[in-house]
Design a protein around this motif. Structure first.
Motif, PDB file in Angstrom:
ATOM      1  N   SER A 237       0.958  -1.292  -0.047  1.00  0.00           N
ATOM      2  CA  SER A 237      -0.117   0.042   0.078  1.00  0.00           C
ATOM      3  C   SER A 237       0.951   1.165  -0.148  1.00  0.00           C
ATOM      4  CB  SER A 237      -1.050   0.008   1.238  1.00  0.00           C
ATOM      5  OG  SER A 237      -1.625  -1.223   1.214  1.00  0.00           O
ATOM      6  N   THR A 238       0.508   2.298  -0.648  1.00  0.00           N
ATOM      7  CA  THR A 238       1.281   3.402  -0.580  1.00  0.00           C
ATOM      8  C   THR A 238       0.497   4.717  -0.227  1.00  0.00           C
ATOM      9  OG1 THR A 238       2.161   2.605  -2.671  1.00  0.00           O
ATOM     10  CG2 THR A 238       2.560   5.049  -2.531  1.00  0.00           C
ATOM     11  N   THR A 239       1.090   5.449   0.389  1.00  0.00           N
ATOM     12  CA  THR A 239       0.610   6.608   0.891  1.00  0.00           C
ATOM     13  C   THR A 239       1.509   7.932   0.874  1.00  0.00           C
ATOM     14  OG1 THR A 239      -0.593   5.451   2.664  1.00  0.00           O
ATOM     15  CG2 THR A 239      -0.280   8.133   3.101  1.00  0.00           C
ATOM     16  N   LEU A 240       1.092   9.018   0.263  1.00  0.00           N
ATOM     17  CA  LEU A 240       1.913  10.193   0.229  1.00  0.00           C
ATOM     18  C   LEU A 240       2.018  10.925   1.431  1.00  0.00           C
ATOM     19  CD1 LEU A 240       3.642  12.397  -1.676  1.00  0.00           C
ATOM     20  CD2 LEU A 240       1.293  13.560  -1.848  1.00  0.00           C
ATOM     21  N   ILE A 241       3.169  11.069   1.993  1.00  0.00           N
ATOM     22  CA  ILE A 241       3.604  11.881   3.131  1.00  0.00           C
ATOM     23  C   ILE A 241       3.549  13.249   3.118  1.00  0.00           C
ATOM     24  CG2 ILE A 241       4.882  12.150   5.303  1.00  0.00           C
ATOM     25  CD1 ILE A 241       5.613   9.080   5.040  1.00  0.00           C
TER      26      ILE A 241
ATOM     27  N   GLN B   8       3.470   3.242  16.933  1.00  0.00           N
ATOM     28  CA  GLN B   8       3.296   4.524  16.281  1.00  0.00           C
ATOM     29  C   GLN B   8       4.568   4.686  15.351  1.00  0.00           C
ATOM     30  OE1 GLN B   8       1.843   7.693  16.835  1.00  0.00           O
ATOM     31  NE2 GLN B   8       0.302   6.537  18.095  1.00  0.00           N
ATOM     32  N   THR B   9       4.390   5.234  13.942  1.00  0.00           N
ATOM     33  CA  THR B   9       5.385   5.499  12.860  1.00  0.00           C
ATOM     34  C   THR B   9       5.704   6.701  12.839  1.00  0.00           C
ATOM     35  OG1 THR B   9       4.304   3.765  11.753  1.00  0.00           O
ATOM     36  CG2 THR B   9       5.810   4.963  10.599  1.00  0.00           C
ATOM     37  N   TYR B  10       7.218   6.973  13.080  1.00  0.00           N
ATOM     38  CA  TYR B  10       7.737   8.257  12.706  1.00  0.00           C
ATOM     39  C   TYR B  10       8.579   8.516  11.625  1.00  0.00           C
ATOM     40  CZ  TYR B  10       6.241   8.257  17.535  1.00  0.00           C
ATOM     41  OH  TYR B  10       5.604   8.200  18.861  1.00  0.00           O
ATOM     42  N   VAL B  11       8.564   9.578  10.905  1.00  0.00           N
ATOM     43  CA  VAL B  11       9.492   9.737   9.719  1.00  0.00           C
ATOM     44  C   VAL B  11      10.229  11.147   9.884  1.00  0.00           C
ATOM     45  CG1 VAL B  11       9.478   9.750   7.253  1.00  0.00           C
ATOM     46  CG2 VAL B  11       8.185   8.240   8.628  1.00  0.00           C
ATOM     47  N   ALA B  12      11.413  11.263   9.456  1.00  0.00           N
ATOM     48  CA  ALA B  12      11.985  12.370   9.398  1.00  0.00           C
ATOM     49  C   ALA B  12      12.836  12.438   8.206  1.00  0.00           C
ATOM     50  CB  ALA B  12      13.085  12.534  10.524  1.00  0.00           C
TER      51      ALA B  12
ATOM     52  N   ILE C  11      14.232  20.656   8.782  1.00  0.00           N
ATOM     53  CA  ILE C  11      14.235  19.512   9.168  1.00  0.00           C
ATOM     54  C   ILE C  11      12.484  19.069   9.270  1.00  0.00           C
ATOM     55  CG2 ILE C  11      14.485  17.319  10.791  1.00  0.00           C
ATOM     56  CD1 ILE C  11      16.912  18.401   9.474  1.00  0.00           C
ATOM     57  N   TRP C  12      12.021  18.156   8.489  1.00  0.00           N
ATOM     58  CA  TRP C  12      10.702  17.739   8.531  1.00  0.00           C
ATOM     59  C   TRP C  12      10.455  16.381   9.253  1.00  0.00           C
ATOM     60  CZ3 TRP C  12       6.825  20.518   6.104  1.00  0.00           C
ATOM     61  CH2 TRP C  12       7.071  21.625   5.484  1.00  0.00           C
ATOM     62  N   PHE C  13       9.217  16.183  10.118  1.00  0.00           N
ATOM     63  CA  PHE C  13       9.050  15.329  10.632  1.00  0.00           C
ATOM     64  C   PHE C  13       7.333  14.968  10.408  1.00  0.00           C
ATOM     65  CE2 PHE C  13       6.913  14.067  14.745  1.00  0.00           C
ATOM     66  CZ  PHE C  13       7.608  12.809  15.066  1.00  0.00           C
ATOM     67  N   ALA C  14       7.071  13.719  10.647  1.00  0.00           N
ATOM     68  CA  ALA C  14       5.758  13.160  10.506  1.00  0.00           C
ATOM     69  C   ALA C  14       5.530  12.142  11.185  1.00  0.00           C
ATOM     70  CB  ALA C  14       5.390  12.712   8.890  1.00  0.00           C
ATOM     71  N   ASN C  15       4.305  11.990  11.969  1.00  0.00           N
ATOM     72  CA  ASN C  15       4.148  10.578  12.458  1.00  0.00           C
ATOM     73  C   ASN C  15       2.512  10.117  12.156  1.00  0.00           C
ATOM     74  OD1 ASN C  15       2.922  13.286  14.319  1.00  0.00           O
ATOM     75  ND2 ASN C  15       2.029  11.465  15.385  1.00  0.00           N
TER      76      ASN C  15
ATOM     77  N   THR D 241       0.569  13.366  10.600  1.00  0.00           N
ATOM     78  CA  THR D 241       0.657  14.739  10.971  1.00  0.00           C
ATOM     79  C   THR D 241       2.053  15.219  10.534  1.00  0.00           C
ATOM     80  OG1 THR D 241      -1.149  14.226  12.612  1.00  0.00           O
ATOM     81  CG2 THR D 241       0.401  16.258  12.927  1.00  0.00           C
ATOM     82  N   THR D 242       2.132  16.269   9.918  1.00  0.00           N
ATOM     83  CA  THR D 242       3.432  16.678   9.482  1.00  0.00           C
ATOM     84  C   THR D 242       3.639  18.060   9.988  1.00  0.00           C
ATOM     85  OG1 THR D 242       3.332  15.475   7.308  1.00  0.00           O
ATOM     86  CG2 THR D 242       4.885  17.081   7.304  1.00  0.00           C
ATOM     87  N   ARG D 243       5.184  18.209  10.172  1.00  0.00           N
ATOM     88  CA  ARG D 243       5.506  19.571  10.732  1.00  0.00           C
ATOM     89  C   ARG D 243       6.841  19.542  10.622  1.00  0.00           C
ATOM     90  NH1 ARG D 243       4.976  15.926  14.839  1.00  0.00           N
ATOM     91  NH2 ARG D 243       2.938  16.551  14.816  1.00  0.00           N
ATOM     92  N   SER D 244       7.147  20.869  10.354  1.00  0.00           N
ATOM     93  CA  SER D 244       8.760  21.209  10.252  1.00  0.00           C
ATOM     94  C   SER D 244       9.384  21.808  11.305  1.00  0.00           C
ATOM     95  CB  SER D 244       8.832  22.259   8.529  1.00  0.00           C
ATOM     96  OG  SER D 244       8.266  23.457   9.037  1.00  0.00           O
ATOM     97  N   ILE D 245      10.665  21.812  11.345  1.00  0.00           N
ATOM     98  CA  ILE D 245      11.646  22.539  12.209  1.00  0.00           C
ATOM     99  C   ILE D 245      12.633  23.389  11.515  1.00  0.00           C
ATOM    100  CG2 ILE D 245      13.000  22.211  14.270  1.00  0.00           C
ATOM    101  CD1 ILE D 245      11.900  19.411  14.727  1.00  0.00           C
ATOM    102  N   GLN D 246      12.626  24.699  11.922  1.00  0.00           N
ATOM    103  CA  GLN D 246      13.791  25.592  11.377  1.00  0.00           C
ATOM    104  C   GLN D 246      14.847  25.481  12.000  1.00  0.00           C
ATOM    105  OE1 GLN D 246      12.427  28.209   8.639  1.00  0.00           O
ATOM    106  NE2 GLN D 246      14.774  28.138   8.341  1.00  0.00           N
ATOM    107  N   VAL D 247      15.781  25.053  11.238  1.00  0.00           N
ATOM    108  CA  VAL D 247      17.049  24.781  11.749  1.00  0.00           C
ATOM    109  C   VAL D 247      18.015  26.068  12.068  1.00  0.00           C
ATOM    110  CG1 VAL D 247      19.362  23.509  11.439  1.00  0.00           C
ATOM    111  CG2 VAL D 247      17.210  22.496  10.978  1.00  0.00           C
ATOM    112  N   ASN D 248      17.852  26.987  10.796  1.00  0.00           N
ATOM    113  CA  ASN D 248      18.923  28.016  10.780  1.00  0.00           C
ATOM    114  C   ASN D 248      18.220  28.728   9.861  1.00  0.00           C
ATOM    115  OD1 ASN D 248      20.780  29.972  10.687  1.00  0.00           O
ATOM    116  ND2 ASN D 248      22.660  28.390  10.702  1.00  0.00           N
ATOM    117  N   THR D 249      17.994  30.096  10.294  1.00  0.00           N
ATOM    118  CA  THR D 249      17.572  31.230   9.166  1.00  0.00           C
ATOM    119  C   THR D 249      18.419  31.715   8.443  1.00  0.00           C
ATOM    120  OG1 THR D 249      17.730  32.670  10.961  1.00  0.00           O
ATOM    121  CG2 THR D 249      15.861  31.623  10.925  1.00  0.00           C
TER     122      THR D 249
END
Length: 286
Positions: free
Chosen positions: A217-221, A239-243, A253-257, A266-274
């Motif tokens: 099965s395929t899912t677009l994250i 629980q499945t975690y992806v970075a 850096i992006w993170f999804a769970n 559920t996807t969110r991003s982390i600003q590493v350096n502006t």
């Protein structure tokens, strides 16, 4: 009163620092021979608390490093030499046996080795050899099943191969043919196989899962652009975690769970350096 409260608070913080000092990560030199990019490779901890990593050195020989003191010091040993060995991936089974898949950099076959005692290694065995294969990742299931993904660079296919008898026999399948590039693999407590991969082109991130290694099965994250090098981990209650990283000047850096085996994310991003530049957040591991 405020001054006294401040003094007490400061004293508490100083005491707290000393109490948690043992849990603070201290950077240490694993090896000074010259590491290449490890891609999917991760630190592995066995049931005795020992940390393990494999990596290619500057001569493209395969090295194994082990730490028995939570990473403060490391011992490193060369385990494969004589040809070009690149892009290794490591896993540990329930008996603390170690398993590695990697690429022989000449014909680009997928190679497999293992060690039941963490020091003596088997001879390299070719488990996939259809030319120009690369970037393998290995995981172990709840019954010590071996699960591997890799990329067919000629066809742009995401490939899977597995063994239920500790590498004696292998069977494989094509997971996806939509120009995949880079993959990482994990197995949850039910034996469900999870793969994340980066598509080659728009650089989007996909999740694939299968209970048998045949039907997927395929899912677009994430359908963003310039998203690279996804990494996957399985946590408590499966629980499945992806970075993954982002190859832009924004350096995120992006993170999804997912809590439903990859059906929704559920996807969110982390600003590493502006003020960073390209590649500053390219390689993320989880």
């Amino acid at each position: 009163m405020k001054s006294r409260l401040f003094s007490l608070t400061l004293l508490y913080l100083i005491i707290l620092v000393f109490l948690v000092r043992g849990s603070i990560q201290v950077f240490s030199d694993i090896d000074s021979t010259g590491l290449e990019f490890p891609y999917q490779d991760k630190f592995i901890q066995d049931s005795k608390g020992r940390l393990h990593i494999v990596f290619e050195d500057s001569g493209e020989d395969l090295q194994q490093a082990t730490s028995t003191d939570n990473g403060s010091t490391w011992s490193s040993t060369e385990i494969l030499t004589g040809t070009s060995y690149i892009h290794p991936s490591l896993a540990v089974d329930s008996n603390n046996g170690l398993y590695v898949v990697l690429v022989d950099g000449g014909p680009n076959n997928i190679i497999y080795i293992n060690s039941s005692n963490q020091s003596t290694w088997s001879s390299p065995a070719i488990i996939a050899s259809t030319n120009n294969l690369d970037l393998p990742s290995i995981a172990i299931g709840p019954s010590n099943e071996l699960r591997v993904c890799y990329i067919d660079l000629t066809q742009g296919d995401l490939m899977y191969i597995g063994s239920d008898n500790l590498g004696l026999n292998w069977s494989g399948a094509v997971v996806n043919t939509s120009a995949q590039d880079r993959c990482d693999i994990e197995v949850d407590s039910t034996g469900m196989i999870h793969i994340v991969a980066q598509s080659d082109g728009p650089d989007t991130v996909y999740h694939f899962n299968s209970s048998n290694g045949v039907n997927w099965s395929t899912t677009l994250i994430d359908d963003g652009t310039n998203h690279r090098n996804p990494s996957i981990a399985i946590g408590n209650n499966d629980q499945t975690y992806v970075a993954w990283g982002e190859n832009t000047a924004s350096s995120k850096i992006w993170f999804a769970n997912s809590s439903d085996k990859g059906k929704s994310w559920t996807t969110r991003s982390i600003q590493v350096n502006t003020t960073s530049t390209l590649n500053d957040a390219l390689y993320a591991n989880i």
